[in-house]
Scaffold this active site. Structure first.
Site, PDB file in Angstrom:
ATOM      1  CG  PHE A 269      -1.989  -1.015   1.248  1.00 36.49           C
ATOM      2  CD1 PHE A 269      -2.327  -1.719   0.105  1.00 36.49           C
ATOM      3  CD2 PHE A 269      -2.645  -1.312   2.433  1.00 36.49           C
ATOM      4  CE1 PHE A 269      -3.315  -2.697   0.138  1.00 36.49           C
ATOM      5  CE2 PHE A 269      -3.636  -2.283   2.475  1.00 36.49           C
ATOM      6  CZ  PHE A 269      -3.971  -2.978   1.326  1.00 36.49           C
TER       7      PHE A 269
ATOM      8  CE1 TYR B   5       8.501 -19.471  14.400  1.00 35.42           C
ATOM      9  CE2 TYR B   5       9.758 -21.483  14.735  1.00 35.42           C
ATOM     10  CZ  TYR B   5       9.637 -20.222  14.185  1.00 35.42           C
ATOM     11  OH  TYR B   5      10.652 -19.695  13.416  1.00 35.42           O
TER      12      TYR B   5
END
Length: 537
Positions: A272, A458
């Site tokens: 963006f 994880y």
């Protein structure tokens, strides 16, 4: 001060993680583990030198190079292969395997090192007008293809390296806010703030090399998140240069003035706009730190104990739990991997920072709760060992890849009630996919971040390289990602989306959510030049 050439280069090795001086050769314990569990002889293979790599020739037209150099200065516009190779991608296993390829490799066509926001705005304007893609570059630590020089039909692609934006802009000690430029690294942030008696306290595994802008752009989560929250929770304001103009966001600690546009930019991965400054919540440097490690008989008991801690709110700065496999291999302490220093069960680490009185009270309440939940104290030593080696695991991956092992990490998050099913599904997906490629696999897991309603899992995976290891890992990663989606978990908790997770973004946010992202992209970057091929399907 005049910037030296070394100061303007990424400090990490072109084909490995981090500082070459900190490389971790495989210990006898690890070599024995690879041989016994995976049938790998662990003989190190030769590696290419940088001058043996063939890069695709720069596609930047001479006229464009001259024009861009006029914006940033000749010294800060570079098209030589040395500089291009250093920004050719991130540090995922796929990135590092590609660096071993003797075929022609892709790289940005030029490296630009702007010194201020005005230069960045001029670069974006020129590149929009001349159809040149721009990939913002911070520390180069992406592990999801976030830095891939994807052209998507543009005439060329340039790497916009922000390391010259390296100042502490301001510090409001009374309010506990600091404004840092985007190119400040984790250690630089702690040094700049520490000189004034403050700390940010954001310590992801990439801490030594990643930058403030990168933390914001990827919605980073540090290892001290239990105490200081995620990076997006620390953000109080930010400045973003876009092709359509400059956004200056964040006026107060909280606001009801419509949706929070700061959070629209945080996590946007350079698609963006270019984050140039971030205003952050900081805290005084802790007076003291307390450590304690714990053993639980199994992962389920340990996970229930962590849930009790976070839902009670006893306040550890760090709390994490390794499963039986990770504990048995001793992965958490990194310096003694392959040496069984903890017998059985699951290792949990706790750490507490703050004033002496506050640390003591939080520590006492947490340890009473963990003991009541079936934990056995192991004292300080394992927790101190974890902290000492907590940034070292990626170096070990380099040595494993060189020795013929396949090694990578991936992460996700879900609700507490869904943790067992998600862990089992991802483990099975990875194991089955790698077995199909012809190798057994070690799949390890730990709870890395906790929330009142859920946790992040994880995973670390080690297997033998078979056939084409790039395709081998892509298949395993796809299987794991599909398992996450089926289980209703997020495709990424803190590694971001990049190019690697983009295929699952529609499943994550829905068709309408993708259209919202595209609409924002069209307003802020109507030419589509910013980091094409990432985040947005």
């Amino acid at each position: 001060m005049t910037a030296t050439r070394d100061h303007l280069e990424p400090p990490m090795k072109w084909n490995a993680w981090g500082d070459p001086a900190a490389a971790k050769p495989l210990s006898d314990g690890i070599r024995g583990l690879l041989t016994a569990a995976l049938g790998i002889d662990a003989a190190p293979a030769g590696e290419l030198e940088a001058d043996q790599v063939t890069l695709r020739p720069s596609a930047l037209a001479d006229a464009d190079r001259v024009a861009l150099a006029a914006i940033v200065g000749d010294e800060f516009c570079r098209t030589d292969d040395h500089d291009r190779l250093l920004r050719a991608g991130g540090k995922s296993t796929l990135d590092l395997l590609r660096r071993k390829d003797t075929d022609e490799q892709d790289a940005p066509d030029a490296i630009l090192l702007p010194g201020n926001e005005e230069q960045i705005a001029a670069i974006l304007s020129y590149c929009t007008d001349h159809r040149i893609a721009v990939v913002p570059f911070g520390g180069g630590t992406s592990v999801v293809g976030g830095l891939d020089p994807i052209r998507n039909g543009f005439s060329a692609v340039v790497s916009l390296d922000l390391r010259r934006l390296d100042r502490l802009v301001g510090l409001d000690k009374e309010s506990g806010e600091a404004e840092l430029e985007a190119g400040v690294t984790g250690p630089q942030a702690e040094e700049l703030l520490g000189a004034e008696g403050f700390s940010l306290g954001h310590f992801p595994q990439s801490f030594e090399f990643a930058t403030i802008g990168g933390f914001a752009a990827t919605r980073s989560s540090g290892q001290n998140s239990a105490g200081y929250n995620r990076f997006d929770d620390m953000v109080r304001g930010l400045t973003v240069v876009t092709p359509a103009g400059v956004l200056d966001l964040g006026r107060a600690p909280a606001s009801a003035a419509g949706p929070d546009l700061r959070q629209l930019i945080v996590g946007s991965e350079g698609t963006f706009g270019v984050i140039t400054r971030v205003r952050l919540r900081v805290h005084p440097v802790p007076e003291t730190t307390r450590y304690e490690a714990w053993s639980f008989p199994d992962f389920a008991t340990g996970a229930a104990a962590l849930r009790a801690v976070v839902q009670t709110g006893t306040g550890p700065t760090v709390i994490r739990l390794s499963d039986e496999v990770e504990t048995g291999i001793n992965l958490a302490t990194t310096d003694s991997i392959g040496e069984q220093t903890i017998t059985g069960g699951c290792l949990a680490i706790t750490l507490f920072e703050g004033s002496a009185a506050h640390t003591e009270s939080r520590h006492d309440e947490t340890r009473a709760l963990l003991a009541a939940q079936g934990g056995t104290s192991l004292g300080e030593a394992p927790a101190r060992a974890w902290q000492h080696g907590r940034f070292g695991a990626p170096y070990l991956r380099d040595s494993l890849l060189t020795a013929g092992a396949l090694c990578e990490t991936l992460e996700t998050a879900t609700t507490w009630s869904n943790v067992p099913a998600l862990k089992a599904a991802v483990t099975e997906a990875l194991t089955s996919s790698l077995q199909e490629s012809g190798t057994p696999a070690l799949v390890m897991c730990h709870i890395s971040h906790v929330y009142p309603t859920g946790a992040s899992l994880y995973f670390t995976v080690v297997a033998g390289q078979r056939g084409n290891p790039i395709e081998q890992w892509r298949a395993a990663k796809t299987a794991a990602s599909e398992a996450m989606v089926r289980c209703g978990a997020t495709i990424t908790h803190h590694h971001a989306v990049g190019a690697d997770h983009k295929p699952w973004m529609t499943a994550e946010v829905g068709d309408l959510g993708v259209e919202v992202l595209r609409a924002v992209k069209n307003v802020l970057d109507p030419g589509g030049i910013l980091n094409p091929g990432k985040l947005i399907p």
